[in-house]
Design an enzyme around this catalytic site. Structure first.
Site, PDB file in Angstrom:
ATOM      1  N   CYS A  46      63.858  69.967  47.903  1.00 20.13           N
ATOM      2  CA  CYS A  46      62.573  70.168  47.238  1.00 20.13           C
ATOM      3  C   CYS A  46      62.887  70.460  45.771  1.00 20.13           C
ATOM      4  O   CYS A  46      63.363  71.539  45.433  1.00 20.13           O
ATOM      5  CB  CYS A  46      61.854  71.328  47.914  1.00 20.13           C
ATOM      6  SG  CYS A  46      60.178  71.567  47.349  1.00 20.13           S
ATOM      7  N   CYS A  74      76.349  70.763  35.345  1.00 20.69           N
ATOM      8  CA  CYS A  74      75.941  71.668  34.266  1.00 20.69           C
ATOM      9  C   CYS A  74      75.304  72.967  34.755  1.00 20.69           C
ATOM     10  O   CYS A  74      75.016  73.849  33.962  1.00 20.69           O
ATOM     11  CB  CYS A  74      74.984  70.959  33.313  1.00 20.69           C
ATOM     12  SG  CYS A  74      73.389  70.549  34.053  1.00 20.69           S
ATOM     13  N   CYS A 131      72.592  71.526  39.665  1.00 23.17           N
ATOM     14  CA  CYS A 131      73.421  70.394  39.288  1.00 23.17           C
ATOM     15  C   CYS A 131      74.873  70.861  39.280  1.00 23.17           C
ATOM     16  O   CYS A 131      75.196  71.877  38.664  1.00 23.17           O
ATOM     17  CB  CYS A 131      73.018  69.877  37.909  1.00 23.17           C
ATOM     18  SG  CYS A 131      74.104  68.574  37.279  1.00 23.17           S
TER      19      CYS A 131
END
Length: 186
Positions: free
Chosen positions: A151, A131, A128
């Protein structure tokens, strides 16, 4: 013959010079450099053990066991840690791999990519971009038009149904459901 014994035989017969290789190191940014951060204590309290293991310890769930592997509802898949929108259900497809797979991102900058040389192979890790939570890996064997296959571990995702997709989870909206139960709250 063990690796140590083989190395010992080689180094006894000839000197070995260690030099840097041209491959990237696979190092990635530390959690301190991400725009959004949470204390490890807060994450251990808020996330399930599997969610914590996958997102913070770069773990993986067993194939075909994740909540979102066969999930077909329309909506948005978000980061279970910070709530950032990552994937649309319209880009989800059944890759047969045992993990939720997507052929495109909601926004190009929503996921950060880095080299992963673990387990003696080269893969591209996805995290991400807000974060730094580990999501899964990117492969070049997806369907057209992108040819990409993100995936992703179900444990790293939360889902917002289509009706709730307009309200960002990080700004007080709730995520409809998360993998491994509804323990995480934003």
């Amino acid at each position: 013959m063990s690796g140590f014994n083989l190395l010992h035989l080689i180094t006894k017969s000839q000197p070995v010079a260690l030099r840097p290789c041209s491959l990237p190191s696979g190092a990635r940014r530390t959690k301190k450099t991400w725009p959004v951060s949470f204390s490890q204590e807060e994450l251990k309290e808020r996330l399930t053990p599997m969610q914590y293991h996958v997102t913070q310890e770069r773990g993986t769930e067993s194939a075909f066991t994740g909540t979102f592997t066969h999930h077909k509802e329309e909506g948005t898949y978000a980061c279970v840690v910070c709530g950032a929108s990552l994937f649309s259900s319209s880009t989800k497809f059944d890759s047969g791999s045992g993990w939720p797979s997507f052929f495109d991102l909601m926004q190009e900058e929503s996921v950060a990519l880095s080299n992963d040389f673990s387990y003696g192979m080269h893969r591209v890790e996805t995290t991400c971009s807000q974060c730094g939570a580990h999501l899964g890996h990117l492969f070049d064997d997806g369907p057209k038009p992108s040819g990409k296959r993100y995936c992703i571990n179900s444990a790293s995702l939360a889902f917002r149904p289509k009706d709730a997709a307009r309200q960002p989870a990080a700004e007080g909206g709730s995520v409809g459901s998360s993998a491994e139960g509804d323990k995480s709250e934003f």
